[in-house]
Design an enzyme around this catalytic site. Structure first.
Site, short mmCIF file in Angstrom:
data_model
loop_
_atom_site.label_atom_id
_atom_site.label_comp_id
_atom_site.label_asym_id
_atom_site.label_seq_id
_atom_site.Cartn_x
_atom_site.Cartn_y
_atom_site.Cartn_z
N GLY A 12 0.78 -1.24 0.00
CA GLY A 12 0.00 0.00 0.00
C GLY A 12 0.81 1.28 0.00
N SER A 13 2.02 1.25 -0.58
CA SER A 13 2.80 2.49 -0.59
C SER A 13 2.20 3.51 -1.55
CB SER A 13 4.28 2.22 -0.91
OG SER A 13 4.44 1.80 -2.24
N ASN A 14 1.56 3.05 -2.61
CA ASN A 14 0.88 4.01 -3.51
C ASN A 14 -0.35 4.60 -2.82
OD1 ASN A 14 2.09 4.31 -6.34
ND2 ASN A 14 2.26 2.11 -5.97
N ASN A 108 -5.34 2.44 -12.71
CA ASN A 108 -4.36 1.46 -12.22
C ASN A 108 -2.96 2.05 -12.39
OD1 ASN A 108 -3.29 -1.09 -11.36
ND2 ASN A 108 -2.85 -1.57 -13.50
N HIS A 110 0.96 0.84 -13.14
CA HIS A 110 1.75 -0.32 -13.59
C HIS A 110 3.22 0.08 -13.65
CE1 HIS A 110 2.33 -4.17 -15.57
NE2 HIS A 110 3.21 -3.54 -16.32
N ASP A 151 -4.23 -3.98 -18.80
CA ASP A 151 -3.12 -3.04 -19.03
C ASP A 151 -3.17 -2.32 -20.38
OD1 ASP A 151 -2.04 -3.57 -16.54
OD2 ASP A 151 -0.59 -5.03 -17.28
N GLU A 180 6.39 6.12 -9.18
CA GLU A 180 4.97 5.76 -9.05
C GLU A 180 4.31 6.69 -8.04
OE1 GLU A 180 4.03 1.62 -8.43
OE2 GLU A 180 5.89 0.99 -9.37
C1 GRF Z 1 3.39 -1.24 -7.51
O1 GRF Z 1 4.65 -1.51 -8.03
C2 GRF Z 1 2.39 -1.05 -8.63
O2 GRF Z 1 2.95 -0.52 -9.78
C3 GRF Z 1 1.91 -2.45 -8.89
O3 GRF Z 1 1.90 -3.07 -7.64
C4 GRF Z 1 2.82 -2.43 -6.76
C5 GRF Z 1 2.04 -2.01 -5.55
O4 GRF Z 1 2.86 -1.49 -4.54
N1 GRF Z 1 0.64 -2.44 -9.57
P1 GRF Z 1 2.21 -0.81 -3.27
O5 GRF Z 1 1.28 -1.86 -2.63
O6 GRF Z 1 1.44 0.40 -3.70
O7 GRF Z 1 3.34 -0.47 -2.35
#
Ligand code: GRF
Length: 197
Positions: A12-14, A108, A110, A151, A180
């Protein structure tokens, strides 16, 4: 106000990058109403709770098929009046029926420059391994709208990242991840600036 749901299976870093952008006021007109995970131990759920965001684990094992599992997710999305769904490391491919419920309203992220190194089977470190195997000098990340084809949806933002000679899939993944965390909040901001008020 754009009501946002985040679907996440892992770290969940994003999700965190988007929470931070909302809390710091970079993203206005958007609020995360719910985080949904298909994994009970997803760290994404802990992050949500820490920020007082509703966090829900939906156990796929409780449903006889993908369709009914997705229906349960849709129930939550409808209940929360969700306008925008963000996939952030959600390790499942959504069915065409699900995607049709939110046309151009599911994003999404990627970890490659789509359409390169995307599609079924390209996830996690496999993406970065394929990049290294191909010997390309640049990779990156892509935020796109989700369509019925994995994708392949319209690209919203991309960032280019240089591949170094001594990169491993892990070092490359780490470098790409930093970008990201820039472009996902930026894409959400574009959406919220346009549709939120
Ligand atoms: C990221 O690398 C994203 O591009 C891919 O899954 C990973 C998720 O990372 N779809 P996080 O859980 O957001 O840290």
């Amino acid at each position: 106000m754009v009501n946002i749901a985040v679907l996440a299976s892992g770290r969940g870093s994003n999700l965190q990058a988007i929470i931070n952008a909302i809390e710091s006021g970079k993203i206005k007109n958007g609020q995360i109403k719910i985080v949904i995970s298909d994994r009970e131990d997803a760290y994404a759920l802990k992050r949500a709770k820490k920020h007082n965001i509703k966090a829900v684990f939906i156990d796929p094992k409780n449903f006889p098929n993908q369709q009914l599992f997705e229906k349960e997710i849709l129930n939550y999305l409808k209940k929360e009046k969700i306008d925008l769904v963000l996939l952030a490391g959600f390790m499942r491919i959504l069915s065409p029926e699900f995607v049709r419920e939110y046309p151009n309203r599911i994003m999404n992220i990627h970890p490659s420059l789509l359409p390169a190194f995307g599609g079924k089977g390209f996830y996690g470190l496999k993406v970065h391994q394929a990049v290294l195997d191909a010997g390309v000098k640049y990779t990156g990340c892509t935020v796109h709208f989700v369509t019925e084809e994995c994708d392949k949806g319209p690209i919203i933002l991309q960032e280019v990242v240089k591949v170094k000679d001594n990169d491993t899939p892990e070092t490359l993944a780490r470098r790409v991840l930093r970008y990201e965390h820039k472009i996902y909040p930026a894409a959400v901001k574009l959406f919220c600036d346009k549709y939120g008020d």
